[in-house]
Design an enzyme around this catalytic site. Sequence first.
Site, PDB file in Angstrom:
ATOM      1  N   LEU A  15       0.823  -1.212   0.000  1.00 20.57           N
ATOM      2  CA  LEU A  15       0.000   0.000   0.000  1.00 20.57           C
ATOM      3  C   LEU A  15       0.859   1.264   0.000  1.00 20.57           C
ATOM      4  O   LEU A  15       0.567   2.222  -0.719  1.00 20.57           O
ATOM      5  CB  LEU A  15      -0.945  -0.033   1.200  1.00 20.57           C
ATOM      6  CG  LEU A  15      -1.974   1.084   1.306  1.00 20.57           C
ATOM      7  CD1 LEU A  15      -2.788   1.234   0.022  1.00 20.57           C
ATOM      8  CD2 LEU A  15      -2.897   0.841   2.484  1.00 20.57           C
ATOM      9  N   TYR A 129      -2.996 -12.824  14.893  1.00 23.25           N
ATOM     10  CA  TYR A 129      -2.819 -11.650  14.020  1.00 23.25           C
ATOM     11  C   TYR A 129      -4.092 -10.794  14.042  1.00 23.25           C
ATOM     12  O   TYR A 129      -4.041  -9.574  14.234  1.00 23.25           O
ATOM     13  CB  TYR A 129      -2.485 -12.105  12.598  1.00 23.25           C
ATOM     14  CG  TYR A 129      -2.688 -11.040  11.540  1.00 23.25           C
ATOM     15  CD1 TYR A 129      -1.794  -9.984  11.410  1.00 23.25           C
ATOM     16  CD2 TYR A 129      -3.783 -11.096  10.679  1.00 23.25           C
ATOM     17  CE1 TYR A 129      -1.989  -8.999  10.446  1.00 23.25           C
ATOM     18  CE2 TYR A 129      -3.974 -10.122   9.710  1.00 23.25           C
ATOM     19  CZ  TYR A 129      -3.081  -9.071   9.602  1.00 23.25           C
ATOM     20  OH  TYR A 129      -3.285  -8.107   8.656  1.00 23.25           O
ATOM     21  N   TRP A 154      -7.522  -9.556   1.475  1.00 22.86           N
ATOM     22  CA  TRP A 154      -6.904 -10.216   0.319  1.00 22.86           C
ATOM     23  C   TRP A 154      -6.162  -9.220  -0.591  1.00 22.86           C
ATOM     24  O   TRP A 154      -6.397  -9.143  -1.790  1.00 22.86           O
ATOM     25  CB  TRP A 154      -7.975 -10.949  -0.491  1.00 22.86           C
ATOM     26  CG  TRP A 154      -8.691 -12.056   0.220  1.00 22.86           C
ATOM     27  CD1 TRP A 154      -8.859 -12.198   1.567  1.00 22.86           C
ATOM     28  CD2 TRP A 154      -9.371 -13.174  -0.369  1.00 22.86           C
ATOM     29  NE1 TRP A 154      -9.603 -13.332   1.850  1.00 22.86           N
ATOM     30  CE2 TRP A 154      -9.927 -13.953   0.675  1.00 22.86           C
ATOM     31  CE3 TRP A 154      -9.583 -13.587  -1.680  1.00 22.86           C
ATOM     32  CZ2 TRP A 154     -10.651 -15.111   0.453  1.00 22.86           C
ATOM     33  CZ3 TRP A 154     -10.309 -14.741  -1.906  1.00 22.86           C
ATOM     34  CH2 TRP A 154     -10.832 -15.502  -0.855  1.00 22.86           C
TER      35      TRP A 154
END
Length: 290
Positions: A15, A129, A154
């Site tokens: 990202l 997590y 995803w």
Amino acid sequence: MAIHKILVTGANGQLGWELAQAASSFPNFEFVFVDRNAMDLSKPGEFEGIIELFNPDAIINTAAYTAVDKAETEKELATTINALAVKQLAHIAKQRNIPFITYSTDYVFNGNATSPYLTDTALEPVNFYGQTKAEGEKLALAENPDSIIIRTSWVFSSHGNNFVKTMMRLMKDRDALNIVGDQKGRPTYAKDLALASIKMLEHINAGKIIKGIYHYANTGETTWFGFAKKIKTLAGLECDLTSITSDQFPTPAKRPIYSVLDTQKIEKELGLTIPHWEIALQDCIAKLQA
């Protein structure tokens, strides 16, 4: 206060990298990208001094501990990066009275749903997590109710480690692959998520109030097997794919069976038209093949 200078953590992640690619299209913003060497999220005590140095008008935190299976054993490190660091960033943003965007995951849910998860669906993380990300959400909002949390699922990109790149590599190397076919979700192209994140800041500059939890994923649902089949077709690869169940592919950390996020809130508030994941995948594979 108008947002001009934006500090982005996690410059080398999917990202962070996509935000850097998009930056030149938004000349009204000055982006400052920091990687782990400049700002290590495992050391929240150092943040204040570093942020003081850059003096940003907004913070986008794309850095995270994302090794889902390793998190089951590296609990302290995962908690520091995904929860305590996020709390500290939210705190600093509150002190400076600037927008703070951070990202979370579909793994904060239990994976047992049969209809898309809403932004206010109760949290019940499926693995450690997921627990650290849920904790990060709670701490950020408690510290700074104006925090913006974008849950996604995803994630793929032409940069970094992700399912698309792994599949393309494996399909070139092997004649046959077994892919999990009973987990359902919405793939997210990091490039599209980056653009939506910048659009949020544009809306804030225009005087809109944006805060709290949002969901972002590309439209359309699929399974990992369906995702792999599409990758094979679009990339023009030869490999026999077989659908298997989650039980046939055990992992240290449990994976959610159902991960579909409802994105209506972000679409409505930002006037977004989110591309279908297959269109996004086409763009990503074209970049990888170029």
